[in-house]
Design an enzyme around this catalytic site. Sequence first.
Site, PDB file in Angstrom:
ATOM      1  N   TYR A 218     -36.499 -13.574  -3.150  1.00  0.00           N
ATOM      2  CA  TYR A 218     -37.126 -14.639  -3.933  1.00  0.00           C
ATOM      3  C   TYR A 218     -38.642 -14.690  -3.715  1.00  0.00           C
ATOM      4  O   TYR A 218     -39.264 -15.740  -3.838  1.00  0.00           O
ATOM      5  CB  TYR A 218     -36.521 -16.010  -3.575  1.00  0.00           C
ATOM      6  CG  TYR A 218     -35.056 -16.176  -3.938  1.00  0.00           C
ATOM      7  CD1 TYR A 218     -34.376 -15.215  -4.682  1.00  0.00           C
ATOM      8  CD2 TYR A 218     -34.356 -17.299  -3.545  1.00  0.00           C
ATOM      9  CE1 TYR A 218     -33.036 -15.375  -5.007  1.00  0.00           C
ATOM     10  CE2 TYR A 218     -33.021 -17.473  -3.869  1.00  0.00           C
ATOM     11  CZ  TYR A 218     -32.364 -16.501  -4.598  1.00  0.00           C
ATOM     12  OH  TYR A 218     -31.043 -16.671  -4.913  1.00  0.00           O
TER      13      TYR A 218
ATOM     14  N   LYS B  40     -27.303  -7.218   5.943  1.00  0.00           N
ATOM     15  CA  LYS B  40     -26.614  -6.062   5.376  1.00  0.00           C
ATOM     16  C   LYS B  40     -27.402  -4.816   5.788  1.00  0.00           C
ATOM     17  O   LYS B  40     -27.797  -3.989   4.956  1.00  0.00           O
ATOM     18  CB  LYS B  40     -26.527  -6.215   3.846  1.00  0.00           C
ATOM     19  CG  LYS B  40     -25.636  -5.213   3.150  1.00  0.00           C
ATOM     20  CD  LYS B  40     -24.147  -5.495   3.319  1.00  0.00           C
ATOM     21  CE  LYS B  40     -23.313  -4.400   2.657  1.00  0.00           C
ATOM     22  NZ  LYS B  40     -21.866  -4.602   2.811  1.00  0.00           N
TER      23      LYS B  40
ATOM     24  N   ASP C  14     -21.074  -9.617   3.457  1.00  0.00           N
ATOM     25  CA  ASP C  14     -19.799  -9.660   2.719  1.00  0.00           C
ATOM     26  C   ASP C  14     -18.671 -10.157   3.623  1.00  0.00           C
ATOM     27  O   ASP C  14     -17.820 -10.951   3.215  1.00  0.00           O
ATOM     28  CB  ASP C  14     -19.465  -8.311   2.062  1.00  0.00           C
ATOM     29  CG  ASP C  14     -19.802  -7.119   2.937  1.00  0.00           C
ATOM     30  OD1 ASP C  14     -20.336  -7.305   4.049  1.00  0.00           O
ATOM     31  OD2 ASP C  14     -19.528  -5.975   2.512  1.00  0.00           O
TER      32      ASP C  14
ATOM     33  N   ASP D  86     -28.830 -18.577   0.188  1.00  0.00           N
ATOM     34  CA  ASP D  86     -28.612 -19.401  -0.999  1.00  0.00           C
ATOM     35  C   ASP D  86     -27.129 -19.390  -1.365  1.00  0.00           C
ATOM     36  O   ASP D  86     -26.500 -20.432  -1.571  1.00  0.00           O
ATOM     37  CB  ASP D  86     -29.467 -18.844  -2.148  1.00  0.00           C
ATOM     38  CG  ASP D  86     -29.522 -19.778  -3.353  1.00  0.00           C
ATOM     39  OD1 ASP D  86     -29.013 -20.913  -3.254  1.00  0.00           O
ATOM     40  OD2 ASP D  86     -30.073 -19.373  -4.391  1.00  0.00           O
TER      41      ASP D  86
ATOM     42  N   ASP E 256     -24.141 -22.545  -0.578  1.00  0.00           N
ATOM     43  CA  ASP E 256     -23.346 -23.186  -1.635  1.00  0.00           C
ATOM     44  C   ASP E 256     -21.858 -23.027  -1.347  1.00  0.00           C
ATOM     45  O   ASP E 256     -21.072 -23.964  -1.504  1.00  0.00           O
ATOM     46  CB  ASP E 256     -23.659 -22.568  -3.008  1.00  0.00           C
ATOM     47  CG  ASP E 256     -24.849 -23.244  -3.687  1.00  0.00           C
ATOM     48  OD1 ASP E 256     -25.729 -23.752  -2.971  1.00  0.00           O
ATOM     49  OD2 ASP E 256     -24.903 -23.265  -4.932  1.00  0.00           O
TER      50      ASP E 256
HETATM   51 MG    MG Z   1     -28.553 -22.743  -4.590  1.00  0.00          MG
END
Ligand code: MG
Length: 335
Positions: free
Chosen positions: A126, A172, A207, A231, A235
């Site tokens: 991001y 990762k 993962d 992120d 969630d």
């Molecule tokens: Mg979010």
Amino acid sequence: MTHNILIIKGDGIGPEVVEAARLVLENLNLDFHFEEARAGYACYQAVGDPIPQATIEAARRAEATLFGAVTTPPDIPKYRSAVVTLRKELDLYANLRPVHSLGLKGAHYRDNLDLYVVRENTEGLYSGQEEVDGDTAIAKRIITKKGSERIVRYAFELAKRTGKRKVTVVHKANVLRLTDGLFRRTALGVAAEYQPDGIEVQELLVDTMAMRLIKDPENFEVIVTTNLFGDILSDEASELVGGLGVAASGNIGVNGAIFEPVHGSAPDIAGKGIANPLATILTTVMLLQHIQEPAAAERLQKAVAKVIAEGTVTPDLGGTANTMQVRDRVIELLS
Ligand code: MG
Ligand code: NAI
């Protein structure tokens, strides 16, 4: 001591839930000075900027900011997301999400989950560096030693402060050998410093982490990872204890701290008086902890637990109460 708090209500249900949380704060018998500033789509329509410089400066000056939610229209070129801009401008590098069971009926983990997700908030995928070359679009995934070190240090300090015994570093690095290689090496270096404190470090591939969050989330205490992974995992984790109506978050950094519910402006229910204020009220619990008012934070957390236990909740949680009834009941239970 007076606490200078900036209030940014935003769009949609933002003003409804922030007003509720502000009234709750005013009933805690602490000394607050509130300032208000604008941001979001309505602000853009009024002054041509979704995040005016004056708002950024006010957030920089405040001891902490309570942010509601903003509508971000996808189709306006060069539109800046208010909250993403604030994170960058104030260098709010740590995104903190508590995932604590709240006794909610219907939640996957009603009462035995107590972990934190710590997400790097300023770099990674991001970083905002994307380019197009013909039919190929490229996003740069920027990982720095400095960025990795400070977020992992934040996670270990959080563990120390909250009595946690284990930090899980998620990456990762087997595929993203350079970027996550750097994140991983830096993280393990920081972890070594905390060994004398008895805090264990564990590493997991992202993962596997996503799978384990469903399978055995009770085995995690503090999870720390890069921006995009954080992120998604945060969630996923918030759903385990009740979802958007109760999910709180903090953006904490060098030049300030902004606390916001995880949900957006919910245009589908805005103005109907049924928005769940608990996510924002739990966000103010985090704000109170941040401004060193732990006793008030605990009182408020307990009042929320009682409201949930007695079922004074909004329709999204299966109740029949409206926003103001939940707010007023929380305030009653504070005394
Ligand atoms: Mg979010
Ligand atoms: P959303 O979180 O606003 O809503 C998703 C669903 O959850 C809706 O059905 C909504 O009614 C419900 N919901 C959300 N918060 C609730 C609450 N407190 N009480 C009861 N129900 C609640 O996400 P959506 O619909 O994808 O986005 C709407 C707008 O919000 C978009 O413009 C988006 O860009 C923006 N947004 C802003 C965020 C922020 O300010 N940090 C975060 C996420 C989205």
